[in-house]
Write a protein that holds these residues in place. Structure first.
Motif, PDB file in Angstrom:
ATOM      1  N   HIS A   1       0.819  -1.223   0.000  1.00  0.00           N
ATOM      2  CA  HIS A   1       0.000   0.000   0.000  1.00  0.00           C
ATOM      3  C   HIS A   1       0.853   1.273   0.000  1.00  0.00           C
ATOM      4  CE1 HIS A   1      -3.673  -2.297   0.682  1.00  0.00           C
ATOM      5  NE2 HIS A   1      -3.004  -2.997   1.579  1.00  0.00           N
ATOM      6  N   THR A  39      -0.623   4.446  -1.397  1.00  0.00           N
ATOM      7  CA  THR A  39      -1.933   4.869  -0.887  1.00  0.00           C
ATOM      8  C   THR A  39      -1.740   5.475   0.495  1.00  0.00           C
ATOM      9  OG1 THR A  39      -2.854   2.951  -2.023  1.00  0.00           O
ATOM     10  CG2 THR A  39      -4.320   4.153  -0.537  1.00  0.00           C
ATOM     11  N   HIS A  53      -4.758   2.916  -8.263  1.00  0.00           N
ATOM     12  CA  HIS A  53      -3.449   3.519  -8.042  1.00  0.00           C
ATOM     13  C   HIS A  53      -2.863   4.196  -9.264  1.00  0.00           C
ATOM     14  CE1 HIS A  53      -2.539   0.949  -4.257  1.00  0.00           C
ATOM     15  NE2 HIS A  53      -3.540   1.773  -4.123  1.00  0.00           N
TER      16      HIS A  53
END
Length: 280
Positions: free
Chosen positions: A103, A106, A228
């Motif tokens: 991640h 993010t 993303h």
């Protein structure tokens, strides 16, 4: 005096105390939760460990602590307190590091829970005690090796489909670290159960590689494939989100200047309090 299980009990109590504090104090919860933005941009590395002692609610906490106690006593009794602590915290950190890697683009991704550490304990038991059985609330018992295979498949599916808010990546990372540390600590037990461990580890490593480096190959609602490539990297996202927060804060402060603080709505008051806590 027999102290077997004392470390497991202390960790369980620490989880309960820390989690209850988080239930009652949102600022405390936010300060210690796993959050990509705070770890990568603000170097708050302690969150990798402290997030493992927070839980979302009572159901989350109770389920995790019952799972921990169901396996930890056996592992601590067999390996000793030092090895148990190594597996527990190694799995906790390993699971969160995998989650951080997956991640990393993010910034607002966050999670809490001891599941990564507990999965490490469970899979260490599977590696060390191939004949053990896993019981679901005392109603159904299945071989440990079958549980490991089923859990691995579920975690891989959870990562790729994103059908829930569970941190399957941290679970999977913790499980792999726990099994790996168990193999280092007690290699003879690993050799006795080598085929099962390989059956679990190989697909995990393969899918982790695909998820991290080639997510477009997976024709599912993948978190990276769907989002993303649009939002940019973590620095771009941080700048964008910070600009939006500043606009909201400026609007609230302007309203206070013109009409007084009593003119703020409940939502505006909550935002102002949240912003002030972030500044602290």
């Amino acid at each position: 005096m027999n102290n077997t299980g004392m470390i497991s009990l202390v960790i369980t109590i620490a989880n309960v105390i820390f989690s209850i504090k988080g239930f009652k104090n949102r600022a405390f919860f936010d300060k210690y939760a796993f959050r990509v933005e705070r770890i990568l941009l603000f170097k708050e590395y302690y969150r990798v460990v402290t997030s493992g002692f927070l839980h979302v609610n009572w159901q989350h906490l109770i389920f995790n602590m019952l799972s921990l106690l169901a396996f930890s006593w056996l592992l601590e009794a067999d390996l000793g307190a030092g090895a148990f602590l190594l597996i527990y915290f190694g799995s906790l950190v390993g699971g969160d590091l995998l989650s951080l890697l997956i991640h990393r683009h993010t910034g607002d991704y966050s999670s809490v829970g001891a599941s990564g550490a507990i999965c490490g304990v469970i899979f260490a038991c599977i590696a060390l005690f191939p004949g053990m059985e896993v019981s679901f609330f005392g109603l159904l018992a299945i071989p440990g090796w079958l549980y490991g295979i089923l859990y691995t498949g579920y975690a891989i599916y959870g990562i790729t489909s994103r059908r829930d808010n569970i941190g399957h990546d941290a679970h999977l990372g913790g499980a792999l670290v726990g099994m790996g540390l168990a193999a280092i600590i007690a290699p003879q037990a690993m050799l006795a159960n080598l085929a099962t461990c390989i059956t679990i580890i190989v697909p995990c490593i393969f899918f982790m590689y695909v998820i991290i480096s080639k997510p477009h190959i997976l024709l599912v609602d993948n978190f990276f494939y769907k989002q993303h490539h649009v939002v940019g990297d973590i620095d771009d996202r941080y700048v964008f989100e910070r600009a939006n927060r500043q606009k909201e804060l400026d609007a609230i402060l302007e309203k206070i200047h013109q009409k007084g603080i009593n003119s703020l709505s409940k939502a505006e008051r909550e935002k102002l309090e949240r912003y002030s806590q972030q500044i602290k």
